[in-house]
Design a protein around this motif. Structure first.
Motif: not given
Length: 298
Positions: A4-17
């Motif tokens: 977890a420390e090595q991987r870059p932090y990711r954040a964002g939006f997703a949706c199901f259609v």
């Protein structure tokens, strides 16, 4: 160093259609682990966009719940479709839900075509895998992958929980590198009143004959915390007196059942005891009237 420390932090939006009843809301609930988007076996139950936030050590996935895209027959239908397209243009990842137990139809192809021009990463999510055998699932996965250019095709069952974590891994992998978007303790950014109204609406839809799914709107007029009880006053709007009679039921039995069911769910959501006061009102043809639509929050 941990992974977890090595991987870059990711954040964002997703949706199901997907077309109505493809299992979008059930999947959202399974991922977040709490009842946030209402689920009902009536198509078109989701009207408000509810954002659910999934916190992980190395990522934050913000799920946006959209109504199903459909061919609009009313002004409400057109507004819902506009809302869907607007949401699609703003998210990072889109999961197109296609049930494993139904043949691919025109609706699925229509939506796939609509998604082709977007900048978002599009995944195909084959839902309801618990309802088919391995052979049928393999055939469906092949048919789906031939339908369009998908970044990934992931089979899941929201009901049994099969592969739900894998789907989340895949989706977060396509999110942009970004700092956290929401604080740790936040599960949804929708005001409680909207969630309460949705729970009342879900309870009112259960078991009602098919002519009513679009015709019920719920407005929470007041929520008053008093000591360890929250008093909630809500109005259910229908379009015709005959529908009012259906919702109230024989000697009020149906409305009483709706109140009991909704109250239990709301108590779980709010973590307090709830006093729920429900009234059924008629707002003639509200789905076709811009003024009424605004009043009812659309």
């Amino acid at each position: 160093m941990s992974d977890a420390e090595q991987r870059p932090y990711r954040a964002g939006f997703a949706c199901f259609v997907g077309r109505p009843n493809a299992g979008k809301s059930t999947l959202t609930n399974a991922i977040v682990g709490t009842k946030i988007a209402i689920t009902s076996n009536k198509p078109q139950t989701t009207r408000h966009i509810i954002r659910a936030v999934l916190h992980r050590p190395d990522s934050q996935l913000v799920l946006v719940d959209t109504p199903g895209l459909h061919r609009p027959r009313t002004l409400l239908g057109e507004r819902l479709n506009d809302l869907v397209r607007e949401t699609w243009s703003e998210v990072d990842v889109i999961g197109l839900c296609i049930p494993a137990n139904e043949p691919i139809g025109r609706g699925d192809r229509f939506i796939t075509g609509e998604l082709a021009s977007l900048r978002a990463t599009v995944l195909a999510v084959v839902t309801k895998t618990d309802l088919v055998d391995k052979k049928r699932l393999a055939e469906q996965l092949l048919a789906v992958s031939e339908m369009g250019e998908f970044a990934d095709v992931v089979p899941v069952s929201a009901v049994s929980g099969h592969q739900v974590d894998i789907l989340v891994d895949v989706m977060t992998g396509y999110l942009p590198e970004s700092p956290q978007l929401y604080p740790d303790d936040m599960l949804t950014d929708d005001p409680e009143q909207v969630l309460v109204a949705e729970l009342v609406r879900e309870a009112a839809l259960e078991g009602v004959r098919d002519e009513l799914p679009h015709s019920i709107a719920v407005v929470v007029e007041e929520m008053i915390p008093e000591g360890n009880v929250t008093k909630i006053y809500a109005d259910l709007y229908v379009e015709r007196p005959s529908q009012k009679a259906i919702v109230i039921g024989h000697r009020g039995s149906r409305l009483k059942h709706v109140g009991t069911t909704a109250r239990r769910q709301i108590e779980e959501l709010l973590g307090t005891r709830v006093y729920l006061d429900l009234h059924v009102r008629v707002a003639k043809d509200w789905q076709r009237d811009p003024k009424q639509l605004r009043k009812l929050g659309f």
